[in-house]
Scaffold this active site. Structure first.
Site, PDB file in Angstrom:
ATOM      1  N   ASN A 108       0.785  -1.236   0.000  1.00 55.71           N
ATOM      2  CA  ASN A 108       0.000   0.000   0.000  1.00 55.71           C
ATOM      3  C   ASN A 108       0.810   1.275   0.000  1.00 55.71           C
ATOM      4  O   ASN A 108       0.280   2.366   0.231  1.00 55.71           O
ATOM      5  CB  ASN A 108      -0.976  -0.017   1.181  1.00 55.71           C
ATOM      6  CG  ASN A 108      -2.141  -0.953   0.898  1.00 55.71           C
ATOM      7  OD1 ASN A 108      -2.478  -1.173  -0.268  1.00 55.71           O
ATOM      8  ND2 ASN A 108      -2.733  -1.507   1.939  1.00 55.71           N
ATOM      9  N   THR A 240       4.703  -8.486   8.318  1.00 62.38           N
ATOM     10  CA  THR A 240       3.621  -7.639   7.829  1.00 62.38           C
ATOM     11  C   THR A 240       2.710  -8.470   6.933  1.00 62.38           C
ATOM     12  O   THR A 240       3.083  -9.553   6.469  1.00 62.38           O
ATOM     13  CB  THR A 240       4.145  -6.461   6.983  1.00 62.38           C
ATOM     14  OG1 THR A 240       4.784  -7.001   5.821  1.00 62.38           O
ATOM     15  CG2 THR A 240       5.115  -5.600   7.764  1.00 62.38           C
ATOM     16  N   GLY A 242       2.045  -7.845   3.968  1.00 60.53           N
ATOM     17  CA  GLY A 242       2.719  -7.978   2.680  1.00 60.53           C
ATOM     18  C   GLY A 242       3.674  -9.156   2.656  1.00 60.53           C
ATOM     19  O   GLY A 242       3.695  -9.933   1.692  1.00 60.53           O
ATOM     20  N   TRP A 262       7.425  -0.178  -0.265  1.00 61.15           N
ATOM     21  CA  TRP A 262       8.434   0.891  -0.137  1.00 61.15           C
ATOM     22  C   TRP A 262       8.212   1.609   1.183  1.00 61.15           C
ATOM     23  O   TRP A 262       7.527   2.635   1.241  1.00 61.15           O
ATOM     24  CB  TRP A 262       8.338   1.869  -1.332  1.00 61.15           C
ATOM     25  CG  TRP A 262       9.454   2.859  -1.334  1.00 61.15           C
ATOM     26  CD1 TRP A 262       9.387   4.165  -0.916  1.00 61.15           C
ATOM     27  CD2 TRP A 262      10.817   2.644  -1.747  1.00 61.15           C
ATOM     28  NE1 TRP A 262      10.628   4.764  -1.040  1.00 61.15           N
ATOM     29  CE2 TRP A 262      11.518   3.852  -1.552  1.00 61.15           C
ATOM     30  CE3 TRP A 262      11.517   1.543  -2.255  1.00 61.15           C
ATOM     31  CZ2 TRP A 262      12.878   3.986  -1.847  1.00 61.15           C
ATOM     32  CZ3 TRP A 262      12.861   1.684  -2.553  1.00 61.15           C
ATOM     33  CH2 TRP A 262      13.521   2.890  -2.358  1.00 61.15           C
ATOM     34  N   HIS A 292       6.142  -4.075  13.594  1.00 63.70           N
ATOM     35  CA  HIS A 292       6.766  -4.526  12.351  1.00 63.70           C
ATOM     36  C   HIS A 292       8.208  -4.056  12.197  1.00 63.70           C
ATOM     37  O   HIS A 292       8.627  -3.101  12.831  1.00 63.70           O
ATOM     38  CB  HIS A 292       5.981  -4.015  11.152  1.00 63.70           C
ATOM     39  CG  HIS A 292       4.606  -4.564  11.071  1.00 63.70           C
ATOM     40  ND1 HIS A 292       4.341  -5.896  11.255  1.00 63.70           N
ATOM     41  CD2 HIS A 292       3.427  -3.972  10.829  1.00 63.70           C
ATOM     42  CE1 HIS A 292       3.039  -6.080  11.122  1.00 63.70           C
ATOM     43  NE2 HIS A 292       2.460  -4.928  10.868  1.00 63.70           N
TER      44      HIS A 292
END
Ligand code: CTP
Length: 318
Positions: A108, A240, A242, A262, A292
């Protein structure tokens, strides 16, 4: 066979904002990157204890209403399996016998804004998105196709005002309807505090016959993912969403492309980057409170990119 070297460090991630983005410059550049099939296959072997089909969700047969579950990160806190949750547990795995040539995992980060990556993302056979991030208004940069989308319970608070009134409930309902049969992946057993929010979503789905395939990951997934990264000496506090998605995808995708990963405030050209492409949330990954270690994860992913096991896109798409 090819050796997998995942270059993570166990030291705490110190963020030096002055040169952070330079340090993380992505090489090789997009046009020079080549998929390393041998390495991808080897990653699959290393990860054989991770079973995407099984680990993506608890199945109906394994729980019943009233069962007590200890939260994965808060072992002392428990929750009860509600009737609604039980109803929504899948009977068979939503990933049963699924294999895809190329998959996109869309993080995101604001780095997606003005990337023009929408078409490229939508061209992948399987597209994974995180935390119900909006797509419609950002389609040019992020695409529309969604095969799986995650939803941390906290999203209901952050993006849908805890459903305080009918307008917000309607907004969430519209977003859920727009998923149109894709997989909605809700980590309901990870951390305490999200119980009501998960219940509200479950209720809404059942009441309005929303066409989504719900999935609720078990403890197994987290153990497998953590174990895997630890074996590679990447000390991840709490992976995370991701990273969980990437790790899971290695089991059912041949080639994996990451977009919107990123976790830094400046891009490769030193321009400011929003934490999220769609809201004004500020960077939290540097704070001690954040569970995280995003920059550490990024370093590991970057190393895999350099070896051709995955492709990171952090700029514009061609
Ligand atoms: N991400 C990233 N850089 C950012 C923002 C997000 O790399 N600036 C990646 C992370 O892997 C993250 C995923 O994109 O897990 C989805 O982003 P987000 O919804 O912001 O996740 P968080 O809520 O911050 O964290 P999580 O869901 O993992 O607890």
């Amino acid at each position: 066979g090819a050796e997998v070297v995942i270059n993570g460090s166990s030291s705490p991630a110190v963020v030096d904002r002055s040169n952070e983005s330079v340090k993380h410059n992505i090489q090789p550049a997009s046009s020079k990157w080549r998929h390393n099939q041998t390495l991808s296959l080897r990653m699959k072997q290393i990860l054989k204890f991770l079973d995407a089909e099984k680990d993506i969700s608890v199945l109906k047969g394994t729980l019943k209403p009233g069962d007590i579950i200890h939260y994965i990160f808060d072992r002392d806190s428990t929750m009860n399996v509600s009737q609604n949750l039980y109803e929504l547990l899948p009977r068979t795995s939503p990933l049963k016998n699924k294999h895809f040539g190329t998959c996109a995992i869309v993080g995101n980060s604001g780095v997606l804004l003005n990337s023009g990556c929408g078409q490229e993302i939508d061209a992948h056979s399987f597209v994974i998105r995180c935390n119900l991030a909006p797509v419609q208004e950002y389609a040019r940069d992020v695409g529309l196709k969604t095969d799986l989308v995650t939803m941390n319970p906290s999203v209901i608070q952050r993006a849908f005002e805890d459903l305080v009134n009918a307008t917000w409930r309607e907004k969430l309902l519209q977003r859920l309807h727009s998923l149109n049969g894709s997989i909605l992946w809700i980590p309901a057993f990870m951390a305490r505090g999200g119980k009501e929010r998960v219940e509200w979503v479950n209720e809404l789905i059942l009441k309005h016959h929303v066409n989504v395939r719900t999935a609720y990951p078990s403890l197994r997934l987290l153990h497998a993912v953590r174990g895997y990264w630890l074996t590679n000496k990447v000390h991840i506090k709490r992976p995370t969403t991701g990273l969980l998605m990437y790790t899971l995808a290695t089991r059912f995708c041949n080639q994996i492309y990451l977009y919107g990963f990123w976790p830094f405030p400046l891009d490769q050209n030193q321009n400011p980057v929003k934490y999220h492409y769609y809201d004004s949330l500020k960077y939290g990954y540097t704070s001690q409170a954040s569970p995280h270690t995003m920059p550490l994860e990024f370093k590991a992913l970057k190393s895999l990119h350099e070896q051709g096991a995955l492709k990171l896109t952090v700029g514009q798409c061609d």
